[in-house]
Enzyme design. Structure first.
Site: not given
Ligand code: TYM
Length: 337
Positions: A115, A200, A203
């Site tokens: 990032k 990947k 968003k």
């Molecule tokens: P975030 O907001 O980027 O994504 C949310 C969830 O979607 C999954 N994901 C994907 N899975 C498969 N293929 C993809 N291309 C893909 N893009 C996103 C992510 O693995 C995630 O499960 N750091 C985390 C948010 C977070 C969190 C937490 C998650 C903050 N605190 C506590 C679990 C527990 C994040 O940026 O997810």
């Protein structure tokens, strides 16, 4: 009893990877074992501000993320949906962990490197320490299971390390914080970009053509899938033929996940066909599966008072669950109180 916790950032719109890699599994866990699991699903707005953000759009993006959870099947009567910033204990615990986490552990985090890119010096300290806040999100609730996509695995390992080291230092090695299990479920644990099968789906990627958003209408979905990158070959028959063909493998993976089939079943049906035919089938399937979610989301978004009431109730419960953990932590660390 399992306590399930997972979260998404309200950055831009949720995309198909969020749905297939995480959200869909959240719903399955809510419904598992006759609904016995206690489920908490957060919208992590404090994470969203670790990169430049638009203050005029944050609250609406937060509501929209909550609306996507509900539209996908998270039931606010059975699961708690809350906004991270409305539970101050996340930040408080995060600071306590920050003081105890070696820099070396954070230096290993690949997501920061991705990032921050070449502009590491300009990235915020928050982006760097982000995985500590994520550990606090999980550990404050003593969550046992965390359903996420594959990209979050390293962060979950850090949360386990933070839990273990806290228990060692402050609780004579006995379990106070529960090392959480990453729950990486299903076939679409890593959905890739429609334009580059080595990246990947995200968003935050610049081009909207790389992803299917949960708010896209049928025509937009059709256009994106039809323009998705493929190669000159036909649809592969087996895993071997997917080697070195990440875009083909990705479309098959998406189809399999949406159809609740294995990749092998999909390749049995479409192997040897031209991509144009397969893409048409994928458009039909995607629209059939996603359009009910999209229309429910827009219904929910037309009544923000209802979403706000759901989030308020979720915050009350989350604060109630978080409070004793924070109080105990403070005691164990020896603070005056
Ligand atoms: P975030 O907001 O980027 O994504 C949310 C969830 O979607 C999954 N994901 C994907 N899975 C498969 N293929 C993809 N291309 C893909 N893009 C996103 C992510 O693995 C995630 O499960 N750091 C985390 C948010 C977070 C969190 C937490 C998650 C903050 N605190 C506590 C679990 C527990 C994040 O940026 O997810």
């Amino acid at each position: 009893m399992k306590r399930i916790l997972s979260c998404m950032q309200p950055t831009n719109r949720l995309q198909l990877g969020n749905y297939l890699g995480a959200l869909r599994n959240w719903v399955a866990l809510q419904d598992e074992e006759g609904g016995k699991n206690e489920c908490l699903y957060g919208v992590v707005d404090l994470h969203a501000i670790t990169v430049p953000h638009n203050p005029l759009a944050l609250a609406q993006a937060t509501r929209e993320t909550a609306a996507a959870y509900i539209a996908a099947g998270v039931d606010p009567k059975r699961s708690y949906i809350f906004v991270q910033s409305s539970v101050p204990a996340h930040c408080q615990l995060s600071w306590l962990f920050t003081t105890q986490t070696p820099m070396g552990w954070l230096n290993r985090m690949t997501q920061f490197k991705d990032k921050a890119g070449k502009n590491k010096e300009k990235a915020s300290v928050g982006l760097y320490s982000y995985p500590i806040l994520m550990a606090a999100d999980i550990l404050i609730y003593k969550a046992t299971h965390v359903p996420v996509g594959e990209d979050q695995k390293q962060h979950l390992e850090l949360a386990r390390d933070i839990a273990g080291s806290f228990n060692e230092k402050f609780n004579s090695g006995k379990e106070f914080f529960i090392p959480p299990e990453p729950y990486i479920m299903g076939t679409a644990t890593r959905v890739m970009s429609l334009r580059d099968g080595t990246q990947k789906m995200s968003k935050s990627a610049e081009s909207d053509m790389t992803r299917i958003n949960l708010t896209d209408d049928a025509d937009t979905i059709a256009n994106k899938i039809k323009k998705a990158k493929t190669d000159a070959g036909v649809v592969p028959h087996n895993d071997g033929e997917c080697e070195g063909r990440p875009e083909a493998a990705n479309l098959i993976g998406i189809y399999a996940a949406l159809a609740d089939q294995t990749k092998e079943q999909v390749m049995q049906e479409y192997g040897g066909q031209q991509f144009s035919g397969f893409k048409s089938a994928l458009v039909d399937l995607s629209v059939a599966k996603l359009s009910p979610i999209t229309s429910r989301m827009s219904e929910l978004m037309s009544d923000s008072a209802e979403i706000d009431a759901i989030l308020k109730a979720g915050a009350e419960k989350a604060n109630e669950l978080a409070k004793p953990t924070l109080e105990e932590t403070i005691k164990l660390m020896g603070f005056w109180s």
